[in-house]
Write a protein that holds these residues in place. Structure first.
Motif, short mmCIF file in Angstrom:
data_model
loop_
_atom_site.label_atom_id
_atom_site.label_comp_id
_atom_site.label_asym_id
_atom_site.label_seq_id
_atom_site.Cartn_x
_atom_site.Cartn_y
_atom_site.Cartn_z
N PHE A 59 9.91 2.69 -0.75
CA PHE A 59 10.34 1.92 -1.99
C PHE A 59 10.42 0.64 -1.68
CE2 PHE A 59 13.80 0.38 -4.60
CZ PHE A 59 13.80 1.09 -5.37
N ALA A 60 9.76 -0.17 -2.61
CA ALA A 60 9.64 -1.73 -2.54
C ALA A 60 10.21 -2.14 -3.80
CB ALA A 60 8.02 -2.07 -2.34
N GLY A 61 11.30 -2.76 -3.52
CA GLY A 61 12.06 -3.42 -4.70
C GLY A 61 11.33 -4.94 -5.17
N MET A 62 10.87 -5.01 -6.11
CA MET A 62 10.38 -5.91 -6.89
C MET A 62 10.89 -6.65 -7.99
SD MET A 62 6.71 -4.15 -6.36
CE MET A 62 5.65 -5.39 -5.64
N TYR B 137 11.52 -4.56 -11.28
CA TYR B 137 10.86 -3.13 -11.14
C TYR B 137 10.72 -2.73 -9.64
CZ TYR B 137 6.96 -6.60 -10.41
OH TYR B 137 6.06 -7.60 -10.06
N PHE B 138 10.04 -1.80 -9.42
CA PHE B 138 10.27 -1.16 -7.90
C PHE B 138 8.64 -0.73 -7.72
CE2 PHE B 138 12.12 2.15 -9.91
CZ PHE B 138 11.30 3.39 -9.49
N ARG B 139 8.34 -0.49 -6.44
CA ARG B 139 6.96 0.45 -6.47
C ARG B 139 7.39 1.33 -5.22
NH1 ARG B 139 2.50 -3.46 -4.70
NH2 ARG B 139 2.47 -3.63 -7.33
#
Length: 102
Positions: free
Chosen positions: A61-64, A67-69
């Motif tokens: 889980f990549a917080g951006m 949004y996130f990926r």
């Protein structure tokens, strides 16, 4: 509001790169759907999405920011497909309304 800004950014991108805008639009919106939550508030990832992303027992889980990926650990190492195009559209979507193109 963010989705509307993404749509506007894609429309703007289409003026200079219609094929890129179409590919990116399909990537962003083509498979969009609402996700459920379990009893503790965690996202329930549908099996077909997990399978297509190669997610089995672990996910990244990549917080951006806004949004996130969510991806399989192996996808994190491979990197995103069209990072420059994604970055351009997201930067355009984050611009204040009425500001000039970068």
């Amino acid at each position: 509001a963010y989705i509307a800004r993404l749509e506007a950014a894609l429309d703007e991108l289409a003026a200079s790169d219609p094929e890129g805008a179409e590919r990116l639009s399909a990537a962003i919106f083509g498979g969009a759907r609402a996700l459920g939550l379990d009893g503790t508030g965690r996202i329930v990832l549908p099996a077909d999405i997990a399978e297509s992303a190669g997610i089995t027992d672990r996910a990244v889980f990549a917080g951006m920011g806004a949004y996130f990926r969510l991806m399989a650990p192996s996808a994190e190492a491979a990197g995103p497909v069209d990072e420059a195009l994604y970055a351009k559209v997201h930067a355009m979507a984050r611009r204040p309304a009425g500001s000039a193109s970068p």
